[in-house]
Design a protein around this motif. Structure first.
Motif, mmCIF file in Angstrom:
data_model
loop_
_atom_site.group_PDB
_atom_site.id
_atom_site.type_symbol
_atom_site.label_atom_id
_atom_site.label_comp_id
_atom_site.label_asym_id
_atom_site.label_seq_id
_atom_site.Cartn_x
_atom_site.Cartn_y
_atom_site.Cartn_z
ATOM 1 N N SER A 164 0.854 -1.181 0.000
ATOM 2 C CA SER A 164 0.000 0.000 0.000
ATOM 3 C C SER A 164 0.892 1.232 0.000
ATOM 4 O O SER A 164 2.108 1.146 0.235
ATOM 5 N N SER A 185 2.145 -4.851 -12.373
ATOM 6 C CA SER A 185 1.648 -4.090 -13.525
ATOM 7 C C SER A 185 0.359 -3.334 -13.218
ATOM 8 O O SER A 185 -0.445 -3.075 -14.121
ATOM 9 N N ASP A 186 0.171 -2.977 -11.966
ATOM 10 C CA ASP A 186 -0.936 -2.104 -11.576
ATOM 11 C C ASP A 186 -0.392 -0.678 -11.658
ATOM 12 O O ASP A 186 0.182 -0.146 -10.704
ATOM 13 N N LEU A 187 -0.568 -0.065 -12.822
ATOM 14 C CA LEU A 187 0.108 1.202 -13.085
ATOM 15 C C LEU A 187 -0.469 2.357 -12.287
ATOM 16 O O LEU A 187 0.244 3.327 -11.997
ATOM 17 N N ASP A 188 -1.731 2.262 -11.917
ATOM 18 C CA ASP A 188 -2.301 3.282 -11.039
ATOM 19 C C ASP A 188 -1.581 3.271 -9.695
ATOM 20 O O ASP A 188 -1.118 4.311 -9.202
ATOM 21 N N ARG A 189 -1.469 2.074 -9.093
ATOM 22 C CA ARG A 189 -0.765 1.960 -7.811
ATOM 23 C C ARG A 189 0.702 2.343 -7.958
ATOM 24 O O ARG A 189 1.260 3.054 -7.115
ATOM 25 N N GLN A 191 2.145 4.364 -10.086
ATOM 26 C CA GLN A 191 2.316 5.812 -10.220
ATOM 27 C C GLN A 191 2.269 6.491 -8.858
ATOM 28 O O GLN A 191 3.057 7.399 -8.573
ATOM 29 N N ARG A 192 1.364 6.050 -8.003
ATOM 30 C CA ARG A 192 1.290 6.626 -6.659
ATOM 31 C C ARG A 192 2.572 6.375 -5.874
ATOM 32 O O ARG A 192 3.050 7.254 -5.138
ATOM 33 N N TYR A 217 4.953 1.153 -18.643
ATOM 34 C CA TYR A 217 5.744 1.468 -17.455
ATOM 35 C C TYR A 217 6.501 2.782 -17.638
ATOM 36 O O TYR A 217 6.575 3.600 -16.713
ATOM 37 N N VAL A 220 4.680 5.981 -16.752
ATOM 38 C CA VAL A 220 4.529 6.386 -15.360
ATOM 39 C C VAL A 220 5.891 6.592 -14.695
ATOM 40 O O VAL A 220 6.006 6.586 -13.473
#
Length: 337
Positions: A164, A185-189, A191-192, A217, A220
């Motif tokens: 997290s 490959s969870d690009l939203d996570r 990027q955060r 990748y 981001v």
């Protein structure tokens, strides 16, 4: 403390390791060498040395021995020591050596101590064994390992490890944690995480066949990646990287369409082909890597025939590279050994 040595200060060379890794990641893909075994399953150290020397000669950004592609999970501690030591000796300081460690933190710390004694520059913390844990447990796992080694750590999130934002901040704040390899490959996570990272923190794409998602990748802020294809066909990996960096979208698409996507489809036929197919391809190139160890299994004759045809296609595409227009088509056994 059962013989553990707790880290009281970070390694004096951490900054140098980070700089060397960053420079290497900017120059080339990351090499995850296969571990060579004999026909009887025993460690073939001479074959491994020859193979690592050939990998280093292609100019990777860093060498990561005894990780997932190197069947870390199949090595005992003595074999692990031999593999990491050989990798350090064969690279001879030309590129950083990042050794894999894993299982629970207690066993990971034992491997970390061996890698430190063998001369590794840093460690890749592989996902822990079997169980899922809460975010607090994921953080504690890294804290325990970090406290028991002077080497810099890169943590690897995939499978049951997914940090997290809060957990990542706690892990990234540890003095000798220098980077994150991402396999989700969870690009939203992701990027955060990149936005929350300390200055100079390293990130790289660790997807199963990273080239498939390299453009996503990079979008981001994570352009560096490891390449399973580099383990058996560094020419193909280099051609893809060159096309990507040159902004040659048509060539990137062709390499993806005609080689990488079919390779992924072949890889997905059987569990474990992510390693055993790579090793079979290396054998087709004449590399002394031998078979995989159980529980992995070598490809079936039909899949091996498909692999050989696909490899020939990929090598033919390399011969058309604008960087090497006059080069002959590489052969299955034609790469440097």
């Amino acid at each position: 403390m059962c013989g553990w040595h707790l880290r009281t200060e970070t390694a004096g060379g951490d900054g140098d390791v980070v700089a060397r890794l960053r420079d290497g990641m900017a120059r080339g893909v990351l090499s995850f060498p296969l571990t060579s075994f004999g026909a009887d399953g025993s460690l073939d150290l001479d074959g491994f040395r020859e193979y690592v020397a050939a990998q280093v000669a292609t100019g990777p950004g860093a060498v990561f021995p005894a990780c997932g592609t190197g069947e870390f999970f199949s090595l005992d501690e003595d074999e692990y020591r031999q593999v990491v030591t050989a990798a350090v000796e064969e690279t001879a300081g030309r590129v950083p050596v990042v050794a894999g460690v894993g299982y629970g933190w207690a066993q990971a710390a034992r491997f970390a101590r061996i890698a430190e004694e063998a001369g590794a520059d840093a460690l890749l913390v592989l996902p822990h064994y079997l169980v899922r844990g809460p975010q607090s447990g994921l953080v504690a796992q890294v804290e325990h390992i970090a406290a028991r080694t002077r080497l810099p750590l890169i943590v690897y999130q995939r499978d049951q490890v997914a940090f997290s934002l809060d957990a990542f901040r706690r892990v990234a704040a540890l003095p000798n944690v220098i980077g994150l390899k991402d396999g989700h490959s969870d690009l939203d996570r992701l990027q955060r995480l990149t936005l929350a990272a300390p200055d100079g923190f390293l990130f790289f794409n660790g997807a199963a066949t990273a080239e498939i998602q390299a453009r996503a990748y990079a979008a981001v802020g994570v352009p560096a990646y490891s390449s399973a294809v580099h383990a058996f066909a560094p020419e193909i990996a280099a051609a893809f990287l060159a096309a990507l960096r040159d902004g040659d979208g048509a060539r990137v698409d062709r390499l993806l369409r005609e080689f990488y996507v079919p390779f992924v489809e072949l890889r997905d036929r059987v569990p474990g082909y992510g390693v055993s197919l790579v090793k079979a391809a290396a054998r087709l190139r004449g590399r002394p890597v031998g078979p995989v160890r159980a529980p992995l299994a070598d490809p079936t004759p039909a899949d091996l025939a498909d692999l050989e045809r696909l490899l020939s296609t990929g090598l033919a595409l390399v011969s058309e590279s604008p960087q090497n227009p006059e080069n002959p088509t590489p052969t299955l056994t034609g790469a440097a050994r």
